[in-house]
Design a protein around this motif. Structure first.
Motif, PDB file in Angstrom:
ATOM      1  N   UNK A 150     -27.277  22.335  12.397  1.00  0.00           N
ATOM      2  CA  UNK A 150     -25.895  22.592  12.237  1.00  0.00           C
ATOM      3  C   UNK A 150     -25.840  23.686  11.223  1.00  0.00           C
ATOM      4  N   UNK A 151     -24.666  24.097  10.966  1.00  0.00           N
ATOM      5  CA  UNK A 151     -24.449  25.206  10.195  1.00  0.00           C
ATOM      6  C   UNK A 151     -24.856  25.318   8.962  1.00  0.00           C
ATOM      7  N   UNK A 152     -25.152  24.055   8.297  1.00  0.00           N
ATOM      8  CA  UNK A 152     -25.947  23.983   6.967  1.00  0.00           C
ATOM      9  C   UNK A 152     -27.453  24.261   7.291  1.00  0.00           C
ATOM     10  N   UNK A 153     -27.886  24.422   8.269  1.00  0.00           N
ATOM     11  CA  UNK A 153     -29.393  24.501   8.451  1.00  0.00           C
ATOM     12  C   UNK A 153     -30.185  23.174   8.469  1.00  0.00           C
ATOM     13  N   UNK A 154     -29.446  22.022   8.462  1.00  0.00           N
ATOM     14  CA  UNK A 154     -30.084  20.726   8.660  1.00  0.00           C
ATOM     15  C   UNK A 154     -30.469  20.469  10.065  1.00  0.00           C
ATOM     16  N   UNK A 155     -31.705  20.264  10.367  1.00  0.00           N
ATOM     17  CA  UNK A 155     -32.226  19.597  11.526  1.00  0.00           C
ATOM     18  C   UNK A 155     -31.580  18.455  11.966  1.00  0.00           C
ATOM     19  N   UNK A 156     -31.216  18.563  13.548  1.00  0.00           N
ATOM     20  CA  UNK A 156     -30.688  17.606  14.067  1.00  0.00           C
ATOM     21  C   UNK A 156     -31.522  16.828  15.051  1.00  0.00           C
ATOM     22  N   UNK A 157     -32.129  17.736  15.501  1.00  0.00           N
ATOM     23  CA  UNK A 157     -33.055  17.322  16.583  1.00  0.00           C
ATOM     24  C   UNK A 157     -34.178  18.451  17.146  1.00  0.00           C
TER      25      UNK A 157
END
Length: 146
Positions: free
Chosen positions: A49-56
């Motif tokens: 996502x825009x924060x750099x968090x891995x979603x998948x």
């Protein structure tokens, strides 16, 4: 919030991949018992996502003109469209490589195997006599990415 398809230049096992699998063991997907930092075979991407968090994550293992795919969605993101985003991008990547089909073999021990098979079937995959779920890749698709 925007999702980004990010190619992993040197894919390695890490805590984010382990977290995305949740309670599912890596052995279920042929990944063995990976240690953090261990190189992974095949081609991997992550959805951020825009924060750099891995979603998948998505994995493409191409051989003989087809590609086995793996779609991993973080437990807290399941049902949000991340899996469909991964699948769409894997199909584009396979088409850019001029592959014929993408396929998945849902492990018989997968605790939600029926739901995964239904999800893939709903997205155009057909069962084969050898237990694969297979989908023809649309030719001419350009790869996504950021």
């Amino acid at each position: 919030m925007t999702w980004h398809w990010v190619a992993e230049q040197d894919p390695r096992w890490d805590q984010e991949k382990a977290a995305a699998l949740g309670d599912l063991p890596p052995t279920l997907f042929g990944l063995g018992h990976p240690e953090v930092g261990r190189p992974l075979g095949d081609t991997w991407w992550r959805v951020e996502d825009d924060t750099g968090a891995a979603l998948g994550y998505g994995r493409l293992d191409d051989t003989w003109g087809d590609a086995e795919i793996l779609i991993v969605t973080a437990p807290d993101r399941r049902g949000s469209g991340v899996g469909a985003f991964v699948l769409e991008n894997l199909e584009r990547e396979a088409a850019a490589r001029q592959l014929n089909y993408v396929y998945n073999v849902v492990p018989t021990r997968h605790p939600e195997g029926d739901a995964v098979r239904t999800w893939l079937t709903d997205r155009g995959f057909d069962a084969t006599e050898v237990g694969e779920l297979r989908k023809r890749v649309a030719s001419g698709a350009a790869p996504g990415g950021s």
